[in-house]
Design a protein around this motif. Structure first.
Motif, PDB file in Angstrom:
ATOM      1  N   UNK A 192       0.651  -1.334  -0.072  1.00 14.35           N
ATOM      2  CA  UNK A 192       0.001  -0.294   0.161  1.00 14.35           C
ATOM      3  C   UNK A 192       1.036   1.028  -0.200  1.00 14.35           C
ATOM      4  N   UNK A 193       1.962   1.226   0.740  1.00 15.44           N
ATOM      5  CA  UNK A 193       2.886   2.295   0.659  1.00 15.44           C
ATOM      6  C   UNK A 193       3.452   2.646  -0.331  1.00 15.44           C
ATOM      7  N   UNK A 194       3.989   1.261  -1.042  1.00 12.96           N
ATOM      8  CA  UNK A 194       4.532   1.555  -2.349  1.00 12.96           C
ATOM      9  C   UNK A 194       3.634   2.182  -3.492  1.00 12.96           C
ATOM     10  N   UNK A 195       2.284   1.711  -3.501  1.00 13.04           N
ATOM     11  CA  UNK A 195       1.491   2.009  -4.388  1.00 13.04           C
ATOM     12  C   UNK A 195       1.011   3.477  -4.059  1.00 13.04           C
ATOM     13  N   UNK A 196       1.160   4.013  -2.972  1.00 16.73           N
ATOM     14  CA  UNK A 196       0.996   5.416  -2.787  1.00 16.73           C
ATOM     15  C   UNK A 196       1.905   6.118  -3.533  1.00 16.73           C
ATOM     16  N   UNK A 197       3.082   5.694  -3.337  1.00 15.36           N
ATOM     17  CA  UNK A 197       4.210   6.538  -4.049  1.00 15.36           C
ATOM     18  C   UNK A 197       4.096   6.466  -5.655  1.00 15.36           C
ATOM     19  N   UNK A 198       3.874   5.399  -5.953  1.00 17.32           N
ATOM     20  CA  UNK A 198       3.713   4.973  -7.637  1.00 17.32           C
ATOM     21  C   UNK A 198       2.483   6.002  -7.947  1.00 17.32           C
ATOM     22  N   UNK A 199       1.440   6.120  -7.408  1.00 15.46           N
ATOM     23  CA  UNK A 199       0.325   6.906  -7.963  1.00 15.46           C
ATOM     24  C   UNK A 199      -0.137   8.020  -7.393  1.00 15.46           C
ATOM     25  N   UNK A 200       0.811   8.434  -6.403  1.00 12.49           N
ATOM     26  CA  UNK A 200       0.496   9.919  -5.860  1.00 12.49           C
ATOM     27  C   UNK A 200      -1.011   9.746  -5.224  1.00 12.49           C
ATOM     28  N   UNK A 201      -1.494   8.549  -4.743  1.00  8.67           N
ATOM     29  CA  UNK A 201      -2.716   8.435  -4.105  1.00  8.67           C
ATOM     30  C   UNK A 201      -2.876   8.051  -2.670  1.00  8.67           C
ATOM     31  N   UNK A 202      -3.724   8.566  -2.060  1.00  2.15           N
ATOM     32  CA  UNK A 202      -3.741   8.459  -0.586  1.00  2.15           C
ATOM     33  C   UNK A 202      -4.377   6.967  -0.221  1.00  2.15           C
ATOM     34  N   UNK A 203      -4.290   6.567   0.754  1.00  2.90           N
ATOM     35  CA  UNK A 203      -4.723   5.233   1.197  1.00  2.90           C
ATOM     36  C   UNK A 203      -6.193   4.942   0.854  1.00  2.90           C
ATOM     37  N   UNK A 204      -7.225   5.883   0.903  1.00  5.82           N
ATOM     38  CA  UNK A 204      -8.574   5.537   0.954  1.00  5.82           C
ATOM     39  C   UNK A 204      -8.692   5.711  -0.651  1.00  5.82           C
ATOM     40  N   UNK A 205      -8.027   6.371  -1.510  1.00  6.67           N
ATOM     41  CA  UNK A 205      -8.197   6.374  -2.850  1.00  6.67           C
ATOM     42  C   UNK A 205      -7.710   5.040  -3.490  1.00  6.67           C
ATOM     43  N   UNK A 206      -6.610   4.336  -2.808  1.00  3.26           N
ATOM     44  CA  UNK A 206      -6.152   3.020  -3.121  1.00  3.26           C
ATOM     45  C   UNK A 206      -6.997   1.886  -2.638  1.00  3.26           C
ATOM     46  N   UNK A 207      -8.194   2.286  -2.053  1.00  2.00           N
ATOM     47  CA  UNK A 207      -9.151   1.298  -1.634  1.00  2.00           C
ATOM     48  C   UNK A 207      -8.838   0.382  -0.292  1.00  2.00           C
ATOM     49  N   UNK A 208      -8.214   0.995   0.388  1.00  2.00           N
ATOM     50  CA  UNK A 208      -8.007   0.376   1.622  1.00  2.00           C
ATOM     51  C   UNK A 208      -9.205   0.365   2.618  1.00  2.00           C
TER      52      UNK A 208
END
Length: 387
Positions: A361-377
């Motif tokens: 999730x942390x890596x995805x946030x850095x890859x996509x400039x997205x917040x945890x909620x936007x990544x679907x956590x």
């Protein structure tokens, strides 16, 4: 100009202060500084001061009195966050220059008091963001300015660290948002992984005046007040966004890093290692390792040769906007019990809390400039707080 060696007082010589003690010894060997005093509530014993046995420093729990009696010209402040302001102003009031550990203050108001105090006293203040001393920082900024990775889409920081349960028992202020009426703000974004946030803002060239909005998502797996698993997005008036996703509850400890995302490439900076990877269209990957200027050494050079400070307080204004946003945000939300588990720390008998899936999730946030909620956590949905 100040003469050498520069007499220095160290306030806070245990914990991270041990690193400063060793660094002062290194510079003392070079004839640049002299450890004149140590301010600690409990004096260091002979074993702790073995490296200074030939010239033991004066010790006192009274910082101001110690500055007076030693004739110190500079001080390193490595004490609990909530004490920074009073100690910094005490030093400035005596004309003593400063290396002030990060975060410089727990509140924007206190940060402004420090800035005003050192400005009025005419003293130098260096804030202890060691990563700003990396020669990679200007190299990356120059690379981006030349258009090597195209138009920048955003800056992102990621940090997945491991801390055991004892980490939050090491001091009364650890993991606290406040002590009584005093702000502490010892969260993952503002203290242990503050370098990730500040370095991303520094590469972006973001100033406090640039910031138009800050979105935070603050969570905790530990039974603490502050956050241990969080993300933030800083929106600016004219530049691309700056995000950070960080945790102290990683599945596997990793090196924190910052990514500069361009439309024709990217730069990844592992700031603790001074290591840079450039990936761009039409070129093979290029990895380089850079040197680093020590911040205390830079402070000495500033005082003796007029060399510019690397981290004057104004370069940390945007970071302090993040600290203020975290401080004023709603209390961090406890993660549901199913989102984390307890794991042993091999060879220590200690335990730690691990958030399931947080490394990805942390890596995805850095890859996509997205917040945890936007990544679907699932535990982060509807949790964005804006300031």
């Amino acid at each position: 100009m100040t003469s050498l060696p520069l007499p220095i007082v160290l306030a806070g010589a245990r914990g991270h202060g041990r690193w400063h003690l060793a660094n002062i010894r290194r510079l003392q060997h070079q004839g640049l500084v002299r450890l004149a005093g140590i301010c600690e509530l409990t004096p260091l014993d002979a074993t702790e001061l073995d490296a200074f046995a030939d010239e033991p420093p004066e010790q006192s729990a009274d910082f101001g009195a110690l500055l007076d009696s030693t004739g110190a010209r500079a001080a390193v402040i490595c004490t609990p966050i909530q004490t920074h302001t009073a100690l910094a102003l005490t030093a400035a009031g005596r004309g003593v220059h400063l290396l002030l550990e990060k975060p410089p203050a727990a509140t924007r108001a206190d940060f402004d008091r420090i800035r005003a105090g050192v400005r009025d006293a005419g003293t130098a203040c260096q804030v202890g963001f060691q990563s700003f001393g990396s020669h990679a920082v200007p190299a990356i900024r120059e690379l981006v300015a030349t258009g090597a990775i195209g138009t920048v889409r955003g800056y992102a920081a990621a940090g997945a660290w491991v801390r055991d349960d004892a980490y939050y028992r090491r001091a009364p202020w650890a993991g606290r948002r406040r002590l009584g009426d005093t702000d502490v703000v010892d969260g993952v974004l503002t203290n242990p992984l503050a370098h990730a946030v500040a370095t991303a803002l520094e590469l972006a060239g973001t100033t406090a005046e640039d910031v138009t909005a800050i979105d935070t998502e603050l969570f905790r797996a530990h039974d603490i007040e502050a956050d241990d698993t969080s993300c933030v997005r800083v929106t600016t008036a004219s530049g691309p966004p700056v995000t950070a996703a960080v945790t102290l509850c990683a599945e596997q400890a990793g090196e924190p890093y910052v990514i500069v995302h361009g439309d024709r490439g990217r730069v990844t900076f592992w700031y603790k290692q001074d290591r840079v990877l450039v990936q761009r269209a039409g070129h093979g990957p290029l990895e380089t390792v850079h040197g680093r200027t020590d911040l205390l050494e830079n402070l000495v050079a500033h005082l003796t040769e007029g060399i510019p400070l690397l981290v004057p307080p104004e370069r940390t204004g945007a970071f302090m906007e993040v600290v203020e946003a975290v401080r004023t945000a709603p209390e961090p939300r406890p993660l549901p019990s199913g989102a984390w588990h307890t794991a042993p720390v091999p060879g220590t008998g200690a335990t730690r809390r691990v958030v399931r899936g947080i490394d990805a999730l942390v890596a995805s946030g850095a890859e996509t400039l997205a917040l945890f909620s936007e990544l679907g956590a699932p535990w982060a949905l509807s949790e964005v707080t804006s300031s």
